[in-house]
Design a protein around this motif. Structure first.
Motif, PDB file in Angstrom:
ATOM      1  N   ARG A 184       0.935  -1.348  -0.051  1.00 50.74           N
ATOM      2  CA  ARG A 184       0.160   0.035   0.006  1.00 50.74           C
ATOM      3  C   ARG A 184       0.947   0.934   0.055  1.00 50.74           C
ATOM      4  NH1 ARG A 184      -4.557  -0.822   3.677  1.00 50.74           N
ATOM      5  NH2 ARG A 184      -5.710  -1.181   2.150  1.00 50.74           N
ATOM      6  N   SER A 185       0.620   2.181  -0.767  1.00 53.47           N
ATOM      7  CA  SER A 185       1.336   3.446  -0.808  1.00 53.47           C
ATOM      8  C   SER A 185       0.340   4.466  -0.908  1.00 53.47           C
ATOM      9  CB  SER A 185       2.386   3.207  -1.716  1.00 53.47           C
ATOM     10  OG  SER A 185       3.349   4.344  -1.937  1.00 53.47           O
ATOM     11  N   LYS A 191       9.162   8.672  -3.312  1.00 55.18           N
ATOM     12  CA  LYS A 191      10.280   7.835  -3.027  1.00 55.18           C
ATOM     13  C   LYS A 191       9.505   6.270  -2.635  1.00 55.18           C
ATOM     14  CE  LYS A 191      14.473   7.835  -0.322  1.00 55.18           C
ATOM     15  NZ  LYS A 191      14.175   7.136   0.808  1.00 55.18           N
ATOM     16  N   GLN A 192       8.747   6.224  -1.758  1.00 56.35           N
ATOM     17  CA  GLN A 192       8.194   4.785  -1.493  1.00 56.35           C
ATOM     18  C   GLN A 192       7.626   4.155  -2.854  1.00 56.35           C
ATOM     19  OE1 GLN A 192       4.582   4.267   0.499  1.00 56.35           O
ATOM     20  NE2 GLN A 192       5.391   3.364   2.223  1.00 56.35           N
ATOM     21  N   VAL A 211      -2.848   2.207  -4.240  1.00 56.84           N
ATOM     22  CA  VAL A 211      -2.206   3.441  -3.868  1.00 56.84           C
ATOM     23  C   VAL A 211      -3.101   4.630  -3.695  1.00 56.84           C
ATOM     24  CG1 VAL A 211      -0.487   5.123  -4.948  1.00 56.84           C
ATOM     25  CG2 VAL A 211      -0.506   2.534  -5.553  1.00 56.84           C
ATOM     26  N   ILE A 212      -3.268   5.329  -2.504  1.00 53.78           N
ATOM     27  CA  ILE A 212      -4.270   6.083  -2.188  1.00 53.78           C
ATOM     28  C   ILE A 212      -3.770   7.112  -3.005  1.00 53.78           C
ATOM     29  CG2 ILE A 212      -5.155   7.773  -0.292  1.00 53.78           C
ATOM     30  CD1 ILE A 212      -5.463   4.595   0.019  1.00 53.78           C
ATOM     31  N   LEU A 301      -1.494   2.411   6.587  1.00 52.95           N
ATOM     32  CA  LEU A 301      -0.072   1.773   7.051  1.00 52.95           C
ATOM     33  C   LEU A 301       0.391   1.680   5.321  1.00 52.95           C
ATOM     34  CD1 LEU A 301       0.300  -1.367   8.956  1.00 52.95           C
ATOM     35  CD2 LEU A 301       1.250   0.809   9.083  1.00 52.95           C
ATOM     36  N   THR A 302       1.483   2.328   5.242  1.00 58.08           N
ATOM     37  CA  THR A 302       1.938   2.070   3.954  1.00 58.08           C
ATOM     38  C   THR A 302       3.271   1.241   3.809  1.00 58.08           C
ATOM     39  OG1 THR A 302       3.174   4.129   3.791  1.00 58.08           O
ATOM     40  CG2 THR A 302       0.927   4.164   2.854  1.00 58.08           C
TER      41      THR A 302
END
Ligand SMILES: Cc1ncc(C[n+]2csc(CCOP(=O)(O)OP(=O)(O)O)c2C)c(N)n1
Ligand code: SF4
Ligand SMILES: [Mg+2]
Length: 348
Positions: A184-185, A191-192, A211-212, A301-302
């Motif tokens: 999850r990002s 960067k992540q 991805v939010i 949480l990512t």
């Protein structure tokens, strides 16, 4: 194919001799500031740095603003824009016909978790090799902002209407169904996101990225849990994520116990550097516990939630021939006249 150890590359080119421009597509027609455009930019960067070969890629999507984005990257790849929610079936067909293709799927939360749910869960179950990005804004952006199945309970539309249905967490679902790469990002964390996308490109089997991706037009106000502000305030990093492609040596030197290295199928490595908690992404139980804990607080949480780099993908499960069906000569695919006559004889 060229590698990092070969002669020096001309400036601005990657390991396959391409420049970043080669990974771009048409100009975006999405609203200025849409999270989906930020994700496209990071995907372009990730593919360029990793040295993806455009002619091997098939870009796939369904319907929605998110599903329009494959037009905005890799203009010299294959592509198929499927019916709403039906991209997994097309991906399955494409990979069975040609296992050398590299499917990159872009979908929305409506396309995946509302109309497309039936197809999505069977893609996960089968472990179809695909990088599957769900651009999650909690609404149907293209049709003017109705709640999707990932909208949090109690979250409000601009009009003040509250969502009275509980959300579906596609990461929990994917882990339960045995997906071997679940992350999850956030579109606002480049960067992540680049590191997680590169890990997904190196993974064999389904790699799911939730991805939010805020919809600035319909779901970026106070009362929304998918706005830039809310996501920035509540995002918690599981770890810092780094990616070292197979053609580069690992140079980082970490103190024992502060980083985990996950080796992927092609020899690339993901480096997960500890932030606050000890987290083991190979533990399904730990991932599910952490996700439920954060869902209860309506925070997110990512990072790399779960990974199993060794899980066989669908083409291996089916024991497909190394040579893709699409390029096998007709003589190998069709029974001979004699064999056919013999079969017919048995049916008389
Ligand atoms: C079979 C079918 N049903 C409904 C629609 C209308 N429709 C188009 S896009 C969409 C939802 C898109 O939402 P999402 O996948 O979240 O994408 P976003 O626009 O938010 O990126 C809907 C309901 C359609 N095109 N086809
Ligand atoms: S309507 Fe929302 S999701 Fe669609 S392009 Fe505009 S900001 Fe993006
Ligand atoms: Mg959406």
């Amino acid at each position: 194919m060229a590698t990092a150890t070969d002669t020096p590359r001309p400036k601005g080119t990657n390991r396959v001799g391409l420049v970043i421009q080669d990974y771009k597509g048409l100009d975006s027609t999405l609203c200025a500031g849409c999270g989906h455009d930020a994700i496209t930019s990071q995907l372009i960067k990730a593919m360029f740095e990793y040295g993806v070969q455009p002619h091997r890629v098939i870009k796939l999507s369904g319907i929605g603003c998110s599903s329009k984005t494959p037009a905005y990257f890799l203009r010299r790849s294959h592509g198929f824009n499927a019916v709403h929610g039906r991209m997994p079936a097309v991906a399955t067909g494409a990979i069975l016909a040609n296992r050398r293709l590299m499917p990159i799927g872009v979908s929305g939360d409506g396309d995946t978790a509302s109309i497309g749910m039936g197809q999505f869960i069977h893609m996960l179950r089968r472990n179809i090799p695909i990088v599957y990005i769900m651009e999650n804004n909690g609404v149907y952006g293209l049709t003017k902002g109705q709640f999707s199945a990932t909208a949090d309970l109690g979250t409000k539309l601009k009009t003040g209407v509250a969502n009275d249905l509980p959300p579906i967490d596609v990461c929990i679902l994917a882990i339960e169904l045995g997906c071997g790469y679940v992350a999850r990002s956030f579109a606002g964390d480049p960067k992540q996101l680049v590191a997680l996308l590169q890990g997904a490109l190196a993974h064999k089997g389904t790699a799911l990225l939730d991805v939010i991706s805020p919809c600035v037009t319909f779901n970026n106000h106070d009362g929304s849990t998918k706005s830039y502000k809310y996501a920035k305030e509540t995002e918690e990093l599981l770890h810092e994520v780094g990616f070292v492609p197979f053609f580069e040596p690992i140079e980082a030197d970490y103190e024992a116990g502060t980083a985990k290295v996950v080796e992927l199928h092609d020899g690339s490595r993901i480096i997960l550097k500890k932030v606050d908690r000890d987290y083991d992404p190979s533990s399904k139980a730990m991932a599910l516990r952490a996700l439920r804990e954060f869902n209860q607080k309506t925070e997110f949480l990512t990072g790399l939630l779960y990974v199993d780099p060794k899980k066989p993908d669908f083409t291996e499960l089916l024991q497909l021939h190394d040579e893709p069906l699409a390029t096998l000569p007709a003589e190998s695919l069709r029974p001979s006249r004699e064999a056919l006559d013999e079969i017919m004889e048995t049916l008389r």
